[in-house]
Scaffold this motif. Structure first.
Motif, mmCIF file in Angstrom:
data_model
loop_
_atom_site.group_PDB
_atom_site.id
_atom_site.type_symbol
_atom_site.label_atom_id
_atom_site.label_comp_id
_atom_site.label_asym_id
_atom_site.label_seq_id
_atom_site.Cartn_x
_atom_site.Cartn_y
_atom_site.Cartn_z
ATOM 1 N N MET A 100 0.824 -1.202 0.000
ATOM 2 C CA MET A 100 0.000 0.000 0.000
ATOM 3 C C MET A 100 0.864 1.260 0.000
ATOM 4 S SD MET A 100 -3.292 -0.908 2.401
ATOM 5 C CE MET A 100 -2.380 -1.566 3.793
ATOM 6 N N GLN A 101 1.984 1.227 0.681
ATOM 7 C CA GLN A 101 2.895 2.374 0.666
ATOM 8 C C GLN A 101 3.464 2.604 -0.739
ATOM 9 O OE1 GLN A 101 5.813 1.549 3.683
ATOM 10 N NE2 GLN A 101 4.362 1.776 5.374
ATOM 11 N N VAL A 102 3.745 1.512 -1.439
ATOM 12 C CA VAL A 102 4.233 1.638 -2.818
ATOM 13 C C VAL A 102 3.161 2.277 -3.698
ATOM 14 C CG1 VAL A 102 4.951 0.355 -4.872
ATOM 15 C CG2 VAL A 102 5.853 -0.281 -2.622
ATOM 16 N N PHE A 103 1.908 1.826 -3.545
ATOM 17 C CA PHE A 103 0.825 2.408 -4.327
ATOM 18 C C PHE A 103 0.596 3.882 -3.954
ATOM 19 C CE2 PHE A 103 -0.959 -1.950 -5.353
ATOM 20 C CZ PHE A 103 -0.864 -1.774 -6.725
ATOM 21 N N GLN A 104 0.705 4.204 -2.676
ATOM 22 C CA GLN A 104 0.551 5.594 -2.255
ATOM 23 C C GLN A 104 1.610 6.487 -2.908
ATOM 24 O OE1 GLN A 104 0.521 6.017 1.983
ATOM 25 N NE2 GLN A 104 -1.489 5.047 2.252
ATOM 26 N N SER A 105 2.847 6.019 -2.895
ATOM 27 C CA SER A 105 3.918 6.788 -3.532
ATOM 28 C C SER A 105 3.659 6.961 -5.019
ATOM 29 C CB SER A 105 5.263 6.086 -3.309
ATOM 30 O OG SER A 105 6.305 6.760 -3.980
ATOM 31 N N ALA A 106 3.158 5.901 -5.668
ATOM 32 C CA ALA A 106 2.862 5.987 -7.103
ATOM 33 C C ALA A 106 1.722 6.964 -7.372
ATOM 34 C CB ALA A 106 2.512 4.597 -7.641
ATOM 35 N N ILE A 107 0.699 6.957 -6.528
ATOM 36 C CA ILE A 107 -0.421 7.893 -6.709
ATOM 37 C C ILE A 107 0.047 9.328 -6.480
ATOM 38 C CG2 ILE A 107 -2.662 8.581 -5.783
ATOM 39 C CD1 ILE A 107 -3.215 5.618 -5.214
ATOM 40 N N ASP A 108 0.934 9.528 -5.495
ATOM 41 C CA ASP A 108 1.483 10.865 -5.258
ATOM 42 C C ASP A 108 2.179 11.407 -6.512
ATOM 43 O OD1 ASP A 108 0.706 11.446 -2.655
ATOM 44 O OD2 ASP A 108 2.348 10.301 -1.773
ATOM 45 N N GLN A 109 2.832 10.532 -7.243
ATOM 46 C CA GLN A 109 3.566 10.937 -8.450
ATOM 47 C C GLN A 109 2.709 10.838 -9.711
ATOM 48 O OE1 GLN A 109 7.778 9.400 -8.585
ATOM 49 N NE2 GLN A 109 7.130 8.283 -6.755
ATOM 50 N N ASP A 110 1.409 10.606 -9.527
ATOM 51 C CA ASP A 110 0.470 10.565 -10.653
ATOM 52 C C ASP A 110 0.878 9.494 -11.667
ATOM 53 O OD1 ASP A 110 -1.871 11.417 -11.765
ATOM 54 O OD2 ASP A 110 -0.976 13.028 -12.943
ATOM 55 N N TYR A 111 1.084 8.285 -11.184
ATOM 56 C CA TYR A 111 1.516 7.185 -12.058
ATOM 57 C C TYR A 111 0.429 6.824 -13.053
ATOM 58 C CZ TYR A 111 6.030 5.406 -10.393
ATOM 59 O OH TYR A 111 7.360 5.223 -10.136
ATOM 60 N N TYR A 112 0.867 6.532 -14.257
ATOM 61 C CA TYR A 112 -0.018 5.999 -15.291
ATOM 62 C C TYR A 112 0.499 4.606 -15.673
ATOM 63 C CZ TYR A 112 3.587 6.549 -18.868
ATOM 64 O OH TYR A 112 4.728 6.413 -19.601
ATOM 65 N N PHE A 113 -0.336 3.847 -16.355
ATOM 66 C CA PHE A 113 0.105 2.563 -16.903
ATOM 67 C C PHE A 113 -0.148 2.555 -18.404
ATOM 68 C CE2 PHE A 113 -4.335 1.834 -15.635
ATOM 69 C CZ PHE A 113 -4.876 1.349 -16.821
ATOM 70 N N GLU A 114 0.543 1.674 -19.084
ATOM 71 C CA GLU A 114 0.331 1.510 -20.525
ATOM 72 C C GLU A 114 0.164 0.033 -20.834
ATOM 73 O OE1 GLU A 114 2.375 3.592 -24.169
ATOM 74 O OE2 GLU A 114 3.459 1.730 -23.800
ATOM 75 N N PHE A 115 -0.966 -0.324 -21.433
ATOM 76 C CA PHE A 115 -1.202 -1.658 -21.967
ATOM 77 C C PHE A 115 -1.071 -1.595 -23.490
ATOM 78 C CE2 PHE A 115 -4.292 -2.382 -18.198
ATOM 79 C CZ PHE A 115 -3.241 -2.798 -17.406
ATOM 80 N N ILE A 116 -0.806 -2.742 -24.077
ATOM 81 C CA ILE A 116 -0.755 -2.856 -25.534
ATOM 82 C C ILE A 116 -1.770 -3.913 -25.940
ATOM 83 C CG2 ILE A 116 0.661 -3.322 -27.559
ATOM 84 C CD1 ILE A 116 1.498 -0.835 -26.043
ATOM 85 N N TYR A 117 -2.798 -3.480 -26.673
ATOM 86 C CA TYR A 117 -3.858 -4.382 -27.116
ATOM 87 C C TYR A 117 -3.865 -4.399 -28.641
ATOM 88 C CZ TYR A 117 -8.525 -6.489 -27.512
ATOM 89 O OH TYR A 117 -9.579 -7.317 -27.814
#
Length: 579
Positions: A100-117
């Protein structure tokens, strides 16, 4: 075989995209995550504690995808062709406090993801945070998106056209409290609709208002070129005509040489070769090569070979064209060095090869080590580095040497309209506005003003998450840039010769390439006021690579300025009688 493999790489078009039937599986890969504001800082998708398949299966990537930082691997998602479903369970597991701390840090930095479909990228965010005032204190709560909704369109002919992502705002997991673990269940939904578009090419369209702004930029640049052309026609042509008539009248009346003034007075020094011939010729060789690369990349772009489903094609195109045009670099450098009666042509050719590539290799190596230290997928794997080094050593460097030998052997003597005197003429004191620093400072302003609007869109694409698609406009802007650079350099060269300053060779290069300094100044402005980049890695990537782009701009435009000035100087001195 080398050329054939390069050609085959670019033949990935929409006509060759797979055709599916209902219920057929469609390739779906997780690619990367990272801070949205830092496009160079990207990591493999499963560096975040998402649920992953038991067996890690990676997609085979070609060179362009690796250079673009792609690291695709299979996921638990399954979106068969034209199969609609709602709220399908993806996985369930327990998030540990550390997760959860890792996810919190990622949300703080406005993390995005990229999928390839099906070779189409789809982006989304992993969560959101909300800050509220509670009892006089700011309390921040973190929520993880747990329900992904994929909206997919097809053309009714078995081809996927477009895919978009959104999240269900009612399916959020509160991960604010990290004292204990929490159970999480991810779901996803697929919504298929038929599109009115026949192919993916029609999806990649710029917004109309952006297109209008860009055409306004083109119109503004064309007006600039016309005004500059009128300026040169009025000033240079009339002044030169008067000068030539006056010099011709002086020759007929057999006046004393001391009565000569202006640019005719330095006819015995104007074709005196510059100092540091090896470096000078190496600059010209690199400038011509970079011009060839730019033309080649833009030509392929206008053919429509760069797209979201031909990932990394631009990087591969630039690499291969650089390798194949190395012979042009060696030829120009050795040919000009021989014309200037240089003796150490081997050193000139070697210098020409490493003048741009050397600093670029050092910068790229440093940035690759930074990416490795950050654990980023932007770091090139060892095998990719070996492939690039093999291309440079087995193709690029030999072509440069062959070009150098050819340029030396087939070079013709330098054709100067006037004989150069043995002793150089002393240059009179120059006013401050005729100094090199002042002319370089003002010379780049006009070329930069012709491109700065389009430069914003290029920066927003290169250092953002959108594919640049209006290459026709970019090609026209680049042509205008070359014309303006040539005109302004010729004008300043004439003004320099008019005050009896015959050291124009190096100044023509500096004046022509001065737009590169303005581009670098714009980089600083864009980084500070337009972009939201942060962190050492992203900062070093931005200024490292943009510094090399500006250096290449200086080499390219400096070469254009010099050859334009050389043609002009030969023309005016060929038109008068020289002793």
């Amino acid at each position: 075989l080398f050329l054939l493999s390069a050609t085959c790489l670019f033949v990935s078009t929409d006509a060759q995209s797979p055709v599916y039937k209902k219920n057929d599986p469609v390739p779906f890969f997780a690619n990367k995550v990272g801070p949205f504001a830092n496009p160079s800082e990207q990591y493999e998708y499963y560096t975040l504690p998402f649920c992953a398949p038991k067996e890690e299966i990676r997609k085979g990537l070609h060179l362009g995808e690796v250079l673009a930082g792609d690291r695709m691997m299979t996921t638990l998602f399954s979106l068969p062709y034209m199969v609609n479903f709602d709220n399908k369970k993806l996985c369930s597991y327990t998030l540990r406090p550390k997760d959860m701390q890792v996810f919190q840090s990622a949300i703080d930095q406005d993390y995005y993801f990229e999928f390839i479909y099906d070779d189409l990228p789809v982006w989304g965010f992993i969560g959101e945070k909300e800050t509220k005032m509670v009892h006089g204190r700011n309390i921040t709560s973190y929520h993880l998106f747990t329900h992904y909704i994929f909206s997919i369109t097809h053309n009714g002919k078995g081809q996927v056209i477009e895919i978009n992502w959104e999240h269900d705002p009612t399916s959020l997991l509160d991960i604010t409290d990290t004292t204990d673990g929490v159970d999480v269940t991810f779901h996803y939904t697929a919504k298929w609709t038929q599109s009115h578009l026949e192919s993916r090419d029609h999806v990649e369209r710029a917004a109309p208002e952006h297109l209008e702004i860009r055409w306004f930029s083109i119109f503004n640049s064309i007006v600039t070129v016309l005004l500059l052309t009128g300026f040169l026609a009025t000033i240079l042509v009339r002044v030169l005509k008067n000068d030539m008539l006056r010099y011709a009248r002086s020759d007929e009346e057999e006046t004393l040489e001391s009565e000569d003034t202006g640019w005719k007075l330095v006819h015995g020094d104007v074709f005196r070769f510059p100092n540091n011939k090896e470096l000078f010729c190496a600059i010209l060789g690199n400038g011509v090569q970079l011009l060839s690369i730019t033309i080649g990349v833009l030509f392929l772009a206008c053919l429509g070979l760069y797209s979201s489903y031909n990932r990394g094609a631009l990087f591969v195109a630039a690499l291969l064209i650089f390798a194949l045009t190395s012979g042009v670099n060696g030829y120009i450098a050795a040919s000009m060095y021989t014309k200037m009666e240089g003796q150490n042509w081997v050193w000139s050719v070697v210098m020409s090869y490493f003048l741009f590539l050397g600093p670029f290799f050092v910068a790229a190596t440093f940035l690759n080590f930074v990416a490795v230290a950050y654990g980023s997928s932007s770091a090139l794997p060892f095998g990719t580095v070996v492939v690039i080094l093999l291309i440079l050593t087995l193709v690029s460097f030999p072509l440069n040497i062959v070009g150098g030998i050819t340029g030396r052997n087939f070079s013709t003597p330098f054709e100067a309209p006037c004989r150069t005197t043995k002793m150089p003429r002393e240059i009179p004191p120059l006013p401050w506005n005729r100094s090199t620093v002042f002319q370089v400072a003002i010379a780049g302003l006009l070329p930069f003003s012709a491109i700065y609007i389009e430069l914003y869109y290029v920066f927003a694409s290169v250092w953002g998450h959108k594919l640049y698609s209006l290459y026709g406009i970019l090609t026209l802007v680049f042509l205008i840039l070359l014309i303006v650079t040539a005109f302004i350099t010729v004008a300043l060269t004439y003004f320099q010769l008019a005050v009896e300053d015959h050291h124009w060779w190096w100044r023509a290069v500096h004046v022509g390439g001065s737009a590169g300094f303005y581009v670098f100044a714009y980089c600083i402005y864009y980084f500070k006021f337009k972009a939201k980049m942060s962190g050492f890695m992203q900062t070093s990537f931005f200024f490292g690579y943009m510094g090399m782009v500006c250096y290449g701009t200086w080499l390219l435009l400096g070469t254009v300025g010099f050859f334009s000035s050389l043609a002009f100087v030969k023309y005016i001195y060929r038109s008068i009688k020289c002793d």
